[in-house]
Design a protein around this motif. Structure first.
Motif, PDB file in Angstrom:
ATOM      1  N   LEU A  79       0.834  -1.199   0.000  1.00 59.10           N
ATOM      2  CA  LEU A  79       0.000   0.000   0.000  1.00 59.10           C
ATOM      3  C   LEU A  79       0.870   1.249   0.000  1.00 59.10           C
ATOM      4  N   GLN A  80       0.433   2.248  -0.744  1.00 64.65           N
ATOM      5  CA  GLN A  80       1.182   3.491  -0.888  1.00 64.65           C
ATOM      6  C   GLN A  80       0.640   4.618  -0.005  1.00 64.65           C
ATOM      7  N   SER A  81      -0.553   4.441   0.552  1.00 60.50           N
ATOM      8  CA  SER A  81      -1.132   5.467   1.419  1.00 60.50           C
ATOM      9  C   SER A  81      -2.195   4.830   2.298  1.00 60.50           C
ATOM     10  N   GLU A  82      -2.719   5.628   3.212  1.00 58.62           N
ATOM     11  CA  GLU A  82      -3.766   5.132   4.116  1.00 58.62           C
ATOM     12  C   GLU A  82      -5.087   4.910   3.392  1.00 58.62           C
ATOM     13  N   ASN A  83      -5.177   5.376   2.151  1.00 61.97           N
ATOM     14  CA  ASN A  83      -6.386   5.159   1.364  1.00 61.97           C
ATOM     15  C   ASN A  83      -6.378   3.819   0.633  1.00 61.97           C
ATOM     16  N   GLY A  84      -5.247   3.127   0.672  1.00 64.70           N
ATOM     17  CA  GLY A  84      -5.201   1.789   0.104  1.00 64.70           C
ATOM     18  C   GLY A  84      -5.921   0.801   1.009  1.00 64.70           C
ATOM     19  N   PHE A  85      -6.169  -0.402   0.510  1.00 62.06           N
ATOM     20  CA  PHE A  85      -6.864  -1.403   1.328  1.00 62.06           C
ATOM     21  C   PHE A  85      -6.500  -2.805   0.885  1.00 62.06           C
ATOM     22  N   VAL A  86      -6.714  -3.739   1.800  1.00 54.77           N
ATOM     23  CA  VAL A  86      -6.496  -5.161   1.547  1.00 54.77           C
ATOM     24  C   VAL A  86      -7.728  -5.923   2.013  1.00 54.77           C
ATOM     25  N   HIS A  87      -8.186  -6.872   1.219  1.00 56.26           N
ATOM     26  CA  HIS A  87      -9.317  -7.729   1.612  1.00 56.26           C
ATOM     27  C   HIS A  87      -9.000  -9.176   1.253  1.00 56.26           C
ATOM     28  N   ILE A  88      -9.380 -10.082   2.120  1.00 53.15           N
ATOM     29  CA  ILE A  88      -9.351 -11.509   1.799  1.00 53.15           C
ATOM     30  C   ILE A  88     -10.747 -11.878   1.311  1.00 53.15           C
ATOM     31  N   CYS A  89     -10.814 -12.410   0.110  1.00 50.45           N
ATOM     32  CA  CYS A  89     -12.103 -12.661  -0.525  1.00 50.45           C
ATOM     33  C   CYS A  89     -12.254 -14.124  -0.943  1.00 50.45           C
ATOM     34  N   LYS A  90     -13.470 -14.455  -1.276  1.00 51.31           N
ATOM     35  CA  LYS A  90     -13.772 -15.709  -1.978  1.00 51.31           C
ATOM     36  C   LYS A  90     -14.623 -15.366  -3.192  1.00 51.31           C
ATOM     37  N   ALA A  91     -14.799 -16.344  -4.074  1.00 45.30           N
ATOM     38  CA  ALA A  91     -15.631 -16.109  -5.250  1.00 45.30           C
ATOM     39  C   ALA A  91     -17.033 -15.737  -4.812  1.00 45.30           C
ATOM     40  N   ASP A  92     -17.588 -14.709  -5.422  1.00 47.31           N
ATOM     41  CA  ASP A  92     -18.976 -14.295  -5.191  1.00 47.31           C
ATOM     42  C   ASP A  92     -19.833 -14.973  -6.246  1.00 47.31           C
ATOM     43  N   LEU A  93     -20.604 -15.951  -5.832  1.00 43.80           N
ATOM     44  CA  LEU A  93     -21.386 -16.767  -6.777  1.00 43.80           C
ATOM     45  C   LEU A  93     -22.728 -16.147  -7.127  1.00 43.80           C
TER      46      LEU A  93
END
Length: 312
Positions: A292-306
């Motif tokens: 991430l380059q700034s506090e506006n970046g984000f990370v999420h752990i996801c799964k396929a949305d069926l």
């Protein structure tokens, strides 16, 4: 009467299928990461823009949601159906030019909400064609690899046929998709312009082999072959210069045990795939600290949305 529709983010291309594959995803913590559009009857047509990512969007008739309303009304009129004045509200919850199908989310949520409001006058294929036309006005070319999964859910293969634009493929339901948006702007138009006009025969053969191998493995649920096939020979070699720290991050994430790492859509969002939750969690922490380059970046752990787009 009012209708609200949520449209999820998606990973376009999935590295192995340039303009051909798209995967709808949702965070495993239940957050609705995507756009929400509300449609309600009003005294005159009006557009309202809200949400956490509105600063780079027009709040007038230039917004893609307003354009989608005009296109939907035109389609109704062409089919000799009556229109009524509409208030349409976009809750924009993902950044533009993120590589997560931002414009597709707005288009899909708008057109599905309008179709629900008018008691479904258009079929899925008619809606999908409208979605492609509207999304192409933003991206600069007609491709369905974000609108199709965002609308219909799951992993979609683009067929580009008159009566069947897309085909849903089997997904690996135990795979976690960790996504990281670094807050670096990469426009879809710029990311497409950096690609060469022509590719070598060997590149075309390798692309076809990888895509065919991935599709075959998806149907057989052969995870090893599928994720070994996720290699981008079309876009990634040219787009890495647009995304700070991508190559270094990819190398580290592979060493951490991820099955595949690539650029989501046009970037700058990165995806890392693994079937181990602990690896996904460790990857998310590392990406938060190093990608991430700034506090506006984000990370999420996801799964396929069926499911894809749905009323809420």
């Amino acid at each position: 009467m009012s209708v609200s529709v949520f449209a999820p983010i998606s990973i376009g291309n999935l590295s192995v299928g340039f303009d051909t594959l798209g995967l709808a995803i949702s965070p495993i913590d239940g957050k609705l990461v995507g756009d929400i559009v509300r449609v309600e009857e009003a005294s005159h047509n009006q557009f309202v823009l809200t949400g956490s990512h509105t600063s780079k969007l027009p709040d007038d008739e230039n917004n893609i949601v307003w354009q989608s309303l005009l296109a939907f009304d035109q389609a109704l009129e062409q089919s000799e159906q009556a229109t009524v004045p509409i208030k349409i509200t976009l809750e924009k919850n993902i950044p533009v030019s993120s590589g997560l199908g931002s414009s597709a989310c707005s288009v899909v949520a708008s057109l599905v909400a309008l179709n629900e409001f008018y008691h479904r006058p258009f079929s899925d294929i008619q809606l999908l064609k409208l979605m492609g036309e509207q999304e192409s006005a933003i991206s600069g070319s007609l491709h369905y690899d974000n609108v199709a999964p965002c609308f219909l859910g799951g992993l979609q293969l683009m067929l580009n046929k008159q009566n069947q634009i897309t085909q849903k493929l089997p997904v690996f339901e135990d795979v976690y998709w960790t996504i990281a948006y670094p807050d670096v702007e990469v426009s879809t138009k710029a990311a497409r312009e950096i690609l060469p006009d022509n590719y070598s025969r060997s590149t075309l053969i390798e692309f076809g082999q990888n895509l065919a191998g991935f599709i075959d493995a998806s149907y057989r649920q052969d995870k090893t072959q599928a994720f070994n096939s996720i290699v981008d020979v079309v876009a990634e070699p040219h787009r890495t210069s647009l995304i700070p720290n991508f190559l270094e991050s990819k190398s580290t994430l592979i060493e951490m045990g991820n099955l595949a790492v690539g650029i989501s859509g046009s970037g700058p969002t990165l995806f890392a795939a693994t079937d181990d939750l602990a690896t996904a969690q460790a990857s998310a922490l590392w990406l938060n600290d190093h990608y991430l380059q700034s506090e506006n970046g984000f990370v999420h752990i996801c799964k396929a949305d069926l499911i894809g787009a749905r009323k809420i």
